[in-house]
Scaffold this motif. Structure first.
Motif, PDB file in Angstrom:
ATOM      1  N   LEU A  64      -4.426  14.873  -2.470  1.00  0.00           N
ATOM      2  CA  LEU A  64      -5.455  14.076  -3.261  1.00  0.00           C
ATOM      3  C   LEU A  64      -5.451  12.406  -3.491  1.00  0.00           C
ATOM      4  N   PRO A  65      -4.113  11.860  -3.578  1.00  0.00           N
ATOM      5  CA  PRO A  65      -4.198  10.514  -3.677  1.00  0.00           C
ATOM      6  C   PRO A  65      -4.443   9.830  -2.358  1.00  0.00           C
ATOM      7  N   GLY A  66      -4.298  10.392  -1.287  1.00  0.00           N
ATOM      8  CA  GLY A  66      -4.831   9.779   0.068  1.00  0.00           C
ATOM      9  C   GLY A  66      -6.271  10.075   0.457  1.00  0.00           C
ATOM     10  N   HIS A  67      -6.618  11.301   0.174  1.00  0.00           N
ATOM     11  CA  HIS A  67      -7.863  11.604   0.720  1.00  0.00           C
ATOM     12  C   HIS A  67      -8.942  11.750  -0.307  1.00  0.00           C
ATOM     13  N   GLY A  68      -8.639  11.823  -1.586  1.00  0.00           N
ATOM     14  CA  GLY A  68      -9.727  12.044  -2.748  1.00  0.00           C
ATOM     15  C   GLY A  68      -9.972  13.494  -2.444  1.00  0.00           C
ATOM     16  N   HIS A  69     -10.732  13.798  -3.869  1.00  0.00           N
ATOM     17  CA  HIS A  69     -11.038  15.290  -4.274  1.00  0.00           C
ATOM     18  C   HIS A  69     -11.511  15.958  -3.308  1.00  0.00           C
ATOM     19  N   PRO A  70     -13.132  15.481  -2.783  1.00  0.00           N
ATOM     20  CA  PRO A  70     -13.767  16.329  -1.898  1.00  0.00           C
ATOM     21  C   PRO A  70     -13.043  16.636  -0.512  1.00  0.00           C
ATOM     22  N   ALA A  71     -12.313  15.539   0.111  1.00  0.00           N
ATOM     23  CA  ALA A  71     -12.009  15.718   1.252  1.00  0.00           C
ATOM     24  C   ALA A  71     -10.568  16.561   1.296  1.00  0.00           C
ATOM     25  N   ALA A  72      -9.773  16.427   0.255  1.00  0.00           N
ATOM     26  CA  ALA A  72      -8.510  17.365  -0.073  1.00  0.00           C
ATOM     27  C   ALA A  72      -9.037  18.850  -0.074  1.00  0.00           C
ATOM     28  N   THR A  73     -10.150  19.002  -1.000  1.00  0.00           N
ATOM     29  CA  THR A  73     -10.578  20.438  -1.054  1.00  0.00           C
ATOM     30  C   THR A  73     -11.083  20.823   0.269  1.00  0.00           C
ATOM     31  N   GLY A  74     -11.828  20.298   0.875  1.00  0.00           N
ATOM     32  CA  GLY A  74     -12.074  20.771   2.286  1.00  0.00           C
ATOM     33  C   GLY A  74     -11.160  20.933   3.391  1.00  0.00           C
ATOM     34  N   ILE A  75     -10.140  20.093   3.345  1.00  0.00           N
ATOM     35  CA  ILE A  75      -9.000  20.366   4.030  1.00  0.00           C
ATOM     36  C   ILE A  75      -8.420  21.701   3.809  1.00  0.00           C
ATOM     37  N   ARG A  89     -10.278  17.180  11.285  1.00  0.00           N
ATOM     38  CA  ARG A  89     -11.382  16.349  11.557  1.00  0.00           C
ATOM     39  C   ARG A  89     -11.514  15.527  10.198  1.00  0.00           C
ATOM     40  N   LEU A  90     -11.346  16.239   9.032  1.00  0.00           N
ATOM     41  CA  LEU A  90     -11.432  15.588   7.829  1.00  0.00           C
ATOM     42  C   LEU A  90     -10.435  14.873   7.623  1.00  0.00           C
ATOM     43  N   ILE A  91      -9.180  14.910   8.245  1.00  0.00           N
ATOM     44  CA  ILE A  91      -8.185  14.081   7.947  1.00  0.00           C
ATOM     45  C   ILE A  91      -8.059  12.757   8.705  1.00  0.00           C
ATOM     46  N   ASP A  92      -8.812  12.924  10.055  1.00  0.00           N
ATOM     47  CA  ASP A  92      -9.060  12.074  10.861  1.00  0.00           C
ATOM     48  C   ASP A  92     -10.101  10.980  10.250  1.00  0.00           C
ATOM     49  N   GLU A  93     -11.023  11.600   9.347  1.00  0.00           N
ATOM     50  CA  GLU A  93     -12.145  10.704   8.926  1.00  0.00           C
ATOM     51  C   GLU A  93     -11.499  10.015   7.724  1.00  0.00           C
ATOM     52  N   SER A  94     -10.420  10.417   6.895  1.00  0.00           N
ATOM     53  CA  SER A  94      -9.626   9.681   6.049  1.00  0.00           C
ATOM     54  C   SER A  94      -9.136   8.342   6.526  1.00  0.00           C
ATOM     55  N   HIS A  95      -8.470   8.784   7.563  1.00  0.00           N
ATOM     56  CA  HIS A  95      -7.578   7.582   8.396  1.00  0.00           C
ATOM     57  C   HIS A  95      -8.485   6.789   8.955  1.00  0.00           C
ATOM     58  N   ALA A  96      -9.721   7.063   9.397  1.00  0.00           N
ATOM     59  CA  ALA A  96     -10.604   6.229  10.035  1.00  0.00           C
ATOM     60  C   ALA A  96     -11.282   5.351   8.649  1.00  0.00           C
ATOM     61  N   GLN A  97     -11.458   5.815   7.681  1.00  0.00           N
ATOM     62  CA  GLN A  97     -12.187   5.007   6.384  1.00  0.00           C
ATOM     63  C   GLN A  97     -11.163   4.100   5.846  1.00  0.00           C
ATOM     64  N   LEU A  99      -8.575   2.594   7.957  1.00  0.00           N
ATOM     65  CA  LEU A  99      -8.920   1.469   8.954  1.00  0.00           C
ATOM     66  C   LEU A  99      -9.856   0.550   8.795  1.00  0.00           C
ATOM     67  N   GLU A 100     -11.066   1.154   8.203  1.00  0.00           N
ATOM     68  CA  GLU A 100     -12.442   0.358   7.955  1.00  0.00           C
ATOM     69  C   GLU A 100     -12.058  -0.450   6.801  1.00  0.00           C
ATOM     70  N   ASP A 101     -11.564   0.199   5.821  1.00  0.00           N
ATOM     71  CA  ASP A 101     -11.244  -0.477   4.446  1.00  0.00           C
ATOM     72  C   ASP A 101     -10.389  -1.740   4.907  1.00  0.00           C
ATOM     73  N   ARG A 102      -9.453  -1.573   5.651  1.00  0.00           N
ATOM     74  CA  ARG A 102      -8.368  -2.656   6.245  1.00  0.00           C
ATOM     75  C   ARG A 102      -8.937  -3.962   6.635  1.00  0.00           C
ATOM     76  N   ARG A 103     -10.081  -3.304   7.782  1.00  0.00           N
ATOM     77  CA  ARG A 103     -10.973  -4.168   8.636  1.00  0.00           C
ATOM     78  C   ARG A 103     -11.662  -5.166   7.252  1.00  0.00           C
ATOM     79  N   THR A 104     -12.234  -4.425   6.550  1.00  0.00           N
ATOM     80  CA  THR A 104     -13.073  -4.921   5.612  1.00  0.00           C
ATOM     81  C   THR A 104     -12.303  -6.049   4.773  1.00  0.00           C
ATOM     82  N   LEU A 105     -11.087  -5.691   4.212  1.00  0.00           N
ATOM     83  CA  LEU A 105     -10.316  -6.672   3.620  1.00  0.00           C
ATOM     84  C   LEU A 105      -9.961  -7.908   4.368  1.00  0.00           C
ATOM     85  N   SER A 106      -9.749  -7.723   5.594  1.00  0.00           N
ATOM     86  CA  SER A 106      -9.547  -8.933   6.645  1.00  0.00           C
ATOM     87  C   SER A 106     -10.864  -9.835   6.484  1.00  0.00           C
TER      88      SER A 106
END
Length: 296
Positions: A64-75, A89-97, A99-106
């Motif tokens: 839950l803390p890393g993926h959020g409720h919808p993704a954790a439920t799907g996994i 695939r759902l795990i990959d999407e969370s990691h990709a998000q 990474l995107e948030d890190r790029r947004t912060l930068s």
């Protein structure tokens, strides 16, 4: 094959719920949602669980803390029906998000550095406007020929390649800007009502017009919203950026954002370890029952 010892241990809903401070109804809801495998039933119809169910609950709560409720439920739904590829695939999407948030912060940090260090450049003088301090030609008296200043000498050719001028972004309207930010026009209007973005109005049509500064503010608000900040938290930051406050007012916010991204990254690792252990236990139980696992 020998029987799996897990099958000889019977647990009640309260045995799963109590260690996590959950209600027994929450455990039943998780089972109905597919987060837990289906429970066995006693002759009187009561649910009975095994240590594998307890491990499934532990895994879900760790995800839950890393993926959020919808993704954790799907996994969990995916792994419980044997569709490991869907879970990955759902795990990959969370990691990709992440990474995107890190790029947004930068991007936010870089944009704010530019705002903090870049002073507005003076506009180029209009053609024929003399430089400050230059002597103006005298106005000829009536009947006298108009005098002209001597033609300036040709400028020396610049050394190296000629720099390409940076074009000034053209103003835009609410629809195109909303598309660019992947938000609804109503969101931009909400930001405007909160004082976060201040477009001018076209005097003929009354349409909102977003210039370079307004687009910058909209992008900043959008990025900070993605970082989890509320509008009332963003307002003073935008005001301070407008007042050329530099990075100082935002250092604490950006540091907190960076810390939360690191926490999320660590949570993804923790959830992955729990999920790996759960998958291994699932596999052992299937082998004990002679069931082959087929990944979809």
């Amino acid at each position: 094959m020998g029987k799996n010892p897990q099958n000889r241990v019977r647990l009640r809903p309260v045995d799963l719920a109590r260690p996590h401070g959950l209600s027994t109804q929450a455990v039943r809801n998780y089972e109905e949602a597919g987060i837990l495998p289906a429970a066995a039933r006693t002759e009187s119809g009561y649910r009975t669980y095994s240590p594998l169910h307890a491990q499934a609950l532990d895994t879900f709560l760790a995800l839950l803390p890393g993926h959020g409720h919808p993704a954790a439920t799907g996994i969990m739904r995916a792994v419980n029906r044997g569709a490991d590829d869907e879970a990955f695939r759902l795990i990959d999407e969370s990691h990709a998000q992440l990474l995107e948030d890190r790029r947004t912060l930068s991007a936010v940090e870089n944009a704010l550095r530019d705002l903090g260090s870049g002073a507005p450049k003076p506009r180029d003088p209009a053609p024929g406007t003399p430089e400050p301090g230059a002597l103006l030609p005298s106005t000829p008296a009536p009947g006298e020929p108009e005098s002209h200043p001597p033609a300036p000498a040709a400028p020396a050719p610049p050394e190296g390649p000629t720099p390409t001028p940076t074009p000034t972004p053209a103003p835009t309207f609410i629809g195109p800007l909303a598309d660019r930010l992947s938000v609804r026009p109503a969101t931009l209007r909400k930001w405007e009502a909160a004082g976060l973005v201040r477009p001018r109005r076209d005097p003929l049509t009354g349409y909102r017009v977003y210039g370079e500064a307004e687009v910058r503010d909209a992008r900043l608000v959008h990025q900070l919203r993605r970082g989890g900040y509320l509008l009332e938290q963003i307002a003073p930051l935008v005001d301070q950026v407008r007042a050329a406050g530099g990075l100082e007012p935002l250092e604490a916010a950006l540091g907190d954002w960076r810390s939360r991204l690191a926490t999320r990254g660590r949570a993804l690792l923790t959830g992955a370890a729990k999920l790996d252990a759960y998958l291994n236990e699932q596999e052992r139980e299937r082998q004990s029952r002679g069931v082959l696992r087929i990944s979809s």
